[in-house]
Design an enzyme around this catalytic site. Structure first.
Site, PDB file in Angstrom:
ATOM      1  CD  GLU A 251      -3.874   7.754   7.318  1.00 61.18           C
ATOM      2  OE1 GLU A 251      -2.543   7.559   6.945  1.00 61.18           O
ATOM      3  OE2 GLU A 251      -4.443   6.590   7.355  1.00 61.18           O
TER       4      GLU A 251
ATOM      5  CB  THR B  64      -8.986  -0.337   6.277  1.00 58.40           C
ATOM      6  OG1 THR B  64      -8.112   0.261   5.302  1.00 58.40           O
ATOM      7  CG2 THR B  64     -10.456  -0.684   5.883  1.00 58.40           C
ATOM      8  N   GLY B  65      -6.931   2.056   8.097  1.00 63.19           N
ATOM      9  CA  GLY B  65      -5.747   2.444   8.491  1.00 63.19           C
ATOM     10  C   GLY B  65      -5.594   2.680   9.813  1.00 63.19           C
ATOM     11  CE1 TYR B  66      -3.093   6.590  14.886  1.00 63.69           C
ATOM     12  CE2 TYR B  66      -2.498   8.610  13.534  1.00 63.69           C
ATOM     13  CZ  TYR B  66      -2.528   7.785  14.903  1.00 63.69           C
ATOM     14  OH  TYR B  66      -1.867   8.439  15.618  1.00 63.69           O
ATOM     15  CG  ASN B  67     -10.828   5.634  10.799  1.00 64.79           C
ATOM     16  OD1 ASN B  67     -11.395   6.865  11.742  1.00 64.79           O
ATOM     17  ND2 ASN B  67     -11.546   4.882  10.711  1.00 64.79           N
ATOM     18  CE  LYS B  68     -10.060  -2.990  12.137  1.00 66.11           C
ATOM     19  NZ  LYS B  68      -8.992  -3.467  13.428  1.00 66.11           N
ATOM     20  CB  SER B  69      -5.034   1.906  15.204  1.00 62.92           C
ATOM     21  OG  SER B  69      -4.866   3.313  14.909  1.00 62.92           O
TER      22      SER B  69
ATOM     23  CG  ASP C 134      -2.136  -1.123   1.010  1.00 62.77           C
ATOM     24  OD1 ASP C 134      -2.405  -1.514  -0.011  1.00 62.77           O
ATOM     25  OD2 ASP C 134      -2.864  -1.212   1.966  1.00 62.77           O
ATOM     26  N   GLY C 135       1.901   1.311   0.422  1.00 64.72           N
ATOM     27  CA  GLY C 135       2.985   2.234   0.655  1.00 64.72           C
ATOM     28  C   GLY C 135       3.327   2.812  -0.644  1.00 64.72           C
TER      29      GLY C 135
END
Length: 266
Positions: free
Chosen positions: A122, A160-165, A45-46
């Site tokens: 994000e 699904t990334g930082y937001n999920k955490s 993804d990066g």
């Protein structure tokens, strides 16, 4: 079909890139680094984020496709053992695309400069030294004063990334929206925040105003930078979208299941 490739630079990704060129020659695909129809990301993804930020100026003209060499990602759909079949599909099938919404961030400084960014995943806001204090407006109306570690504004695909955490919701990319999630907010008898993620639809805005002249640390997808002299930060659903090539279906919820639950409960 004109294509270009960006790869992660590790051994496997480089080998896959070389193999792609071999198949591309066999199927008479044309490489064009300046004006491709299809940008192929080989890595994770990066790597896709890097491809996106390198081609923001031509989003309406190009589609993106990911081949993952490592952990399964949300933007890399194809596995290395499917490479020849993929190249055959690119050469012989019409290009079909789906659209994902993006986040537009507008930063204004106290000396009247304006800086605009697009994010695929994000955008985060933190203080470099102390508690972040931000006056928050929604659709230009006062909402709250946030005190805490920071705020994360994410796209649906970035949910699904930082937001999920941070405890945010997972949002299907067909919903044109942005999500605002708190990082360790301060809530007591004196200071209060909403204490929940906010989902804003298209044409709604969030405006952040630093309470004092503090240096602010930003992340924009995989990029990091700091700024002082910030007057305001505005986030909203961008007019632009990113196009992903689809040569077979990849349901979003299947990706979520595979990434976070795996095969054990099937």
């Amino acid at each position: 079909m004109k294509f270009s490739i960006i790869n992660r630079g590790d051994q496997q990704s480089t080998e896959m890139t070389n193999l792609f060129y071999q198949y591309a020659k066999q199927y008479q695909l044309v490489e064009d680094q300046d004006s491709p129809d299809l940008i192929i990301s080989i890595g994770g993804d990066g790597t896709m984020l890097e491809a996106f930020h390198s081609n923001q100026h031509r989003l309406h003209k190009v589609a993106f496709l990911g081949i993952h060499t490592g952990h399964l990602g949300f933007y890399a759909d194809w596995q290395p053992n499917e490479l020849e079949n993929l190249v055959s599909l690119i050469a012989n099938e019409p290009l079909k695309t789906i659209e994902y919404p993006l986040l537009h961030v507008k930063i204004k400084t106290n000396d009247y400069q304006e800086i605009n960014y697009l994010a695929l995943n994000e955008f985060t806001v933190k203080s470099t030294e102390k508690t972040l204090v931000m006056k928050v407006k929604l659709n230009h109306q006062d909402f709250e004063t946030f005190r805490g570690d920071g705020l994360c504004i994410s796209t649906p695909s970035g949910s699904t990334g930082y937001n999920k955490s941070l405890g945010g919701a997972l949002i299907h990319p067909s919903l044109e929206s942005i999500q605002v999630s708190e990082m360790a907010s301060i809530n007591n008898r004196v200071y209060r925040t909403i204490g929940a993620s906010l989902l804003l639809p298209k044409h709604h805005y969030i405006d952040l105003f630093p309470e004092s002249d503090q240096e602010i640390r930003f992340t924009l997808d995989h990029l990091n930078f700091t700024m002082s002299n910030v007057y305001s930060i505005q986030g909203f659903v961008a007019d632009e979208k990113i196009l992903f090539a689809r040569y077979r279906p990849f349901p979003f919820w299947n990706r979520v299941r595979d990434a976070f639950i795996g095969n054990e409960h099937r």
